[in-house]
Design an enzyme around this catalytic site. Structure first.
Site, PDB file in Angstrom:
ATOM      1  CB  SER A 171      -0.959  -0.039   1.191  1.00  0.00           C
ATOM      2  OG  SER A 171      -1.966   0.928   1.065  1.00  0.00           O
ATOM      3  CG  ASP A 248      -6.868  -3.553  -2.732  1.00  0.00           C
ATOM      4  OD1 ASP A 248      -7.511  -2.798  -1.974  1.00  0.00           O
ATOM      5  OD2 ASP A 248      -5.628  -3.606  -2.749  1.00  0.00           O
ATOM      6  CG  HIS A 279      -5.536  -2.670   0.854  1.00  0.00           C
ATOM      7  ND1 HIS A 279      -5.021  -2.270  -0.364  1.00  0.00           N
ATOM      8  CD2 HIS A 279      -4.917  -1.882   1.781  1.00  0.00           C
ATOM      9  CE1 HIS A 279      -4.149  -1.288  -0.186  1.00  0.00           C
ATOM     10  NE2 HIS A 279      -4.065  -1.049   1.113  1.00  0.00           N
TER      11      HIS A 279
END
Length: 303
Positions: A171, A248, A279
């Site tokens: 991320s 995600d 995610h």
């Protein structure tokens, strides 16, 4: 970005009516003024530091993992973290993990423990400024400085195989990894072997546009924290493993697909796609396959 904050931001925006231009303008102004508070979330559920976590999530010692504390003083702040080391740490590969935007290091111990035993590697995990026990306040320029300081610390202060250092970022950590890889890729002293990018984004503005399509002046909202990996990744020559998720809920798969397309200068790139992955927890979908793909990537680089 964190789902709770993103959802609140979307709800506030969608509740504006055509006659509510004043409130909408105030909302957009507020987002711009407090962009760091929206993007960077060091405290989750009232827990800023790992020491405030439940006992099994406070330190690698709780998992019987051999480790040394890390302290890096630079830029008038101090970064804190862990060097989780194998018994034969000088012969093992070393992984620098750049973390996501929310929470402290301790809540990543489940993941670090699995990484440690499956890959037989050392793990360097250091909190960005303002996270966990690190001092300072998070922002893009500051976190980029932190990344440089962390990589330099690894190559200068740790007794490891300096020809076998990898970076893994998830991320926000993916954007940090891209920045660090680009910064060091031509260095003769701090020679990164390869990078792993997991569920990261092309830019913060692109994430905002996904959440709220056609948002007015979206490109100005996060002007100081754009994290335009879509530009930087074009320069990366290092090998890259892309770990992507089909489900995600925060960063759509389109971001990873675009980054793969843009990484045309990478000498070797692979994708491990988890169709039902989300995610943050895609590594738990099939732990064996997840770490086997990373192991295979390591071997393709080191052989």
């Amino acid at each position: 970005m964190q789902l709770k904050i993103s959802a609140n931001f979307v709800e506030l925006y969608l509740n504006q009516t055509p006659c509510g231009i004043g409130p909408l303008a105030a909302l957009l102004f507020g987002v711009k003024m407090f962009q760091e508070s929206i993007l960077y979330v060091p405290t989750v559920d009232g827990q800023q530091t790992s020491k405030q976590n439940p006992p099994n999530y406070r330190s690698p010692a709780a998992r019987n993992l051999k480790f040394s504390p890390i302290s890096i003083k630079h830029d008038s702040i101090e970064l804190k973290g862990w060097f989780i080391q194998q018994e034969q740490s000088a012969q093992a590969p070393t992984l620098i993990f750049f973390h996501e935007n929310a929470g402290n290091l301790g809540y990543r111990l489940d993941y670090f423990e699995k990484y440690y035993y499956n890959l037989k590697c050392n793990i360097v995990a250091v909190a960005y400024r303002g996270y966990d026990e690190s001092s300072g306040n998070p922002n893009q320029i500051g976190i980029q400085k932190d990344a440089i300081a962390i990589v330099r610390y690894v190559f200068t202060n740790l007794e490891i195989d300096k020809n076998n250092v990898f970076i893994h970022g998830r991320s926000l950590g993916g954007a940090v990894s891209i920045y660090a890889a680009n910064y060091f890729q031509d260095s003769k002293k701090e020679k990164i072997r390869a990078i792993i990018l997991e569920n990261t984004f092309t830019s913060i503005n692109d994430v905002v546009n996904d959440l709220v399509p056609n948002l007015p002046i979206s490109h100005l909202l996060f002007s100081k924290n754009q994290w335009r990996s879509c530009d930087t990744i074009k320069n990366i020559k290092l090998p890259i493993l892309f770990i992507s998720s089909g489900q995600d809920e925060l960063v759509s798969y389109n971001h990873m697909k675009r980054l793969i397309e843009l990484s045309e200068n990478s000498e070797l790139k692979r994708e491990y796609h988890i169709a039902d992955g989300d995610h943050n927890g895609n590594w738990m979908k099939d732990e064996g396959a997840y770490f086997q793909n990373i192991q295979s990537f390591f071997q393709s680089i080191t052989n």
